[in-house]
Design an enzyme around this catalytic site. Structure first.
Site, PDB file in Angstrom:
ATOM      1  N   CYS A   1       0.822  -1.223   0.000  1.00 29.32           N
ATOM      2  CA  CYS A   1       0.000   0.000   0.000  1.00 29.32           C
ATOM      3  C   CYS A   1       0.847   1.259   0.000  1.00 29.32           C
ATOM      4  CB  CYS A   1      -0.951   0.005   1.191  1.00 29.32           C
ATOM      5  SG  CYS A   1      -1.650  -1.608   1.517  1.00 29.32           S
TER       6      CYS A   1
ATOM      7  N   HIS B   1      -9.176   4.055  -1.388  1.00 29.22           N
ATOM      8  CA  HIS B   1      -7.809   3.549  -1.240  1.00 29.22           C
ATOM      9  C   HIS B   1      -7.440   2.599  -2.375  1.00 29.22           C
ATOM     10  CE1 HIS B   1      -4.125   2.240   0.463  1.00 29.22           C
ATOM     11  NE2 HIS B   1      -4.559   1.286   1.251  1.00 29.22           N
TER      12      HIS B   1
END
Ligand SMILES: [Zn+2]
Lengths: 129, 390
Positions: B88, B337
């Site tokens: 991420c 996200h």
């Protein structure tokens, strides 16, 4: 997980065999071949842990990981073994009986299965001691 | 080492975009950033693209070449394009690699981008792809999920510091409050503490409204040497500090379950490079993949004392207009996200704020902003500090 990948670490998973650095005395589970403190000066040997430990932290999983759908809710925890290292595991038992600091002992259990007809993975979970 | 500035930015819309492909998204962001900078493709010396898992989400690797190709930078111009991966934190790390390449003098004009197309697979498959950021052999095999790992951080934080579910929820409530003013945000609805606490439990004590969503999106920025940035824009935003740090892959091996040491160290490195401290920062975009992650982040970066992150958030100190506004974009929670894009999107939010272009979510007088991007449960952290003044 593929069969060879699982098989390779079978002894570590079944019998809680990790490693120990003779140079600095630190214990590793999951096993490490390189001591993070001594690095190339380290002397690594296999070590079988007693399995006695306590719960550092835990959660009750309601939205399962792939392959664990039939098991919810299940208790996932970080357990610290009495020799020092910490590992991620499941605690078998009722979620409402769990607490941080609880003493636990190891049990041999089925972890999962590769597809409908694939290999069954066994390993170590824990129960309240 | 040369100073570096951002001279152009572009985000796509963040959300579930079933009508648009991986390459559609990244080309829109890249071309948009190039237009914003007022340059042409021939000017670009190299590209860095953050992408966590094209292989699992769209069965596509060799992302660098794909993006150069579909941006029209491959066949005739042969511009080098490199994919960067740190789960991420891939976007933040792509930006950092771009900064390195301009700072070193090897390149002048560089595109740093990030992209993730996550809704081409069912959400169970997406969760499983994300779980690959944890230790597959020693966490994943035991049934660990990402919410599960952060839930164990949250449980420990509650046990050690008395943090409450209401305090965690207040981070999500605040981020939705901010997201409603962000045109690209996935969610523009307000939520309440009650609605967070009444949402379904994913991994106790985290409810589904404590978790960031699955998102499609892409973001891109154009970097240039600070010395020539004014040739392209009247409002260059300068990179004052960059820091990156690694920690153990598995959560169980960390020194302290409630501290992301990688965040602490990456923050310290960025602060030292910028010769600044937390008191100099006007606003910060932190990696709130889960509400507890925002609480830990503001503590680890020095905006709250360890253990007080929940209280500070609940008390409104991190709202727009508060002592230190956190996640004015809506954060990962409300803005969405798309994992490879997030780190670049965070930088774009700071750029828009420092340019004074953030509309209803504008932080008055914002001069210096920070971004904080985390990979996995804290094995990688990337922190940047930006300023409107050189
Ligand atoms: Zn050693």
């Amino acid at each position: 997980m593929s069969v060879p990948r699982f098989w390779r670490k079978q002894i570590a998973r079944y019998n809680l065999v990790g490693t120990h650095c003779k140079q600095c005395g630190e214990y590793f589970y999951p096993p490490r071949n390189m001591c993070p403190s001594c690095r190339r000066e380290g002397e690594i040997e296999d070590f079988k842990f007693s399995g006695q430990g306590e719960v550092v932290t835990y959660t009750v999983i309601h939205a399962a990981a792939e392959g664990f759908e039939g098991q919810t809710p299940y208790v996932l925890a970080i357990v610290q073994l009495e020799e020092g290292p910490r590992l991620t595991t499941q605690i078998v038992g009722d979620a409402k009986d769990m607490s941080i600091g609880m003493k636990v002992s190891p049990v041999f259990r089925k972890l999962g299965q590769s597809g409908d007809r694939g290999m069954i993975y066994y390993g170590t979970k824990f129960v309240p001691a | 080492m040369r100073e570096v500035a951002i001279i152009g930015v572009k985000n796509t819309i963040f959300g579930e975009q079933w009508d648009r492909s991986f390459r559609d998204l990244v080309v829109e962001a890249g071309v948009g950033a190039v237009k914003d900078a007022g340059i042409t493709g021939e000017k670009i010396d190299s590209m860095f693209v953050g992408n966590m898992s094209g292989g699992q989400f769209v069965e596509q690797e060799h992302i660098g070449a794909l993006i150069a190709d579909y941006s029209g930078l491959a066949k005739n111009l042969h511009i080098p394009s490199t994919r960067v991966e740190a789960a991420c934190a891939s976007g933040g790390l792509a930006l950092r690699q771009g900064i390195y390449s301009v700072a070193s003098g090897m390149d002048d004009i560089v595109i740093a981008a990030g992209v993730e197309k996550m809704t081409d697979v069912p959400s169970a498959k997406a969760s499983s792809a994300l779980a690959a950021a944890a230790d597959r052999e020693w966490e994943g095999i035991m049934g660990a999920t990402f919410p599960g790992l952060y839930a164990m951080i949250a449980r420990m934080h509650m046990h050690k510091y008395g943090t409450t579910s209401e305090q965690l929820a207040s981070a999500a409530v605040k981020n939705h409050q901010n997201g409603q003013f962000n045109p690209i945000a996935q969610y523009k609805n307000k939520i309440t503490i009650e609605s967070v606490l009444n949402s379904i439990m994913v991994a106790d004590p985290l409810h589904i409204f404590d978790c960031s969503p699955i998102t499609d999106g892409a973001s891109a920025v154009i970097l240039a040497p600070a010395d020539i940035a004014h040739e392209y824009t009247d409002t260059p935003i300068y990179v004052k500090g960059t820091g990156q740090a690694s920690d153990t892959l598995a959560l169980h091996d960390r020194r302290d379950i409630t501290t992301l040491d990688a965040s602490v160290v990456a923050g310290k490195r960025a602060y030292e490079m910028a010769r600044m401290g937390p008191e100099d920062i006007d606003l910060v975009e932190v990696h709130d993949c889960f509400t507890i992650a925002e609480i830990c982040a503001i503590e680890d970066l020095g905006f709250a004392k360890k253990g007080e992150g929940g209280k500070v958030t609940f008390d409104g100190e991190t709202a727009i207009g508060g002592r230190i506004p956190v996640n004015t974009s809506g954060g990962l929670k409300a803005c969405g996200h798309p994992v490879g894009a997030t780190g670049v999107k965070q930088a774009i939010e700071i750029v828009e704020q420092l340019r004074g272009e953030a509309g209803k979510r504008q932080v008055d007088g914002a001069e210096i902003g920070m971004t904080h991007n985390v990979g996995g449960s804290g094995a990688t952290a990337v922190v940047h500090i930006f300023s409107r003044n050189r």
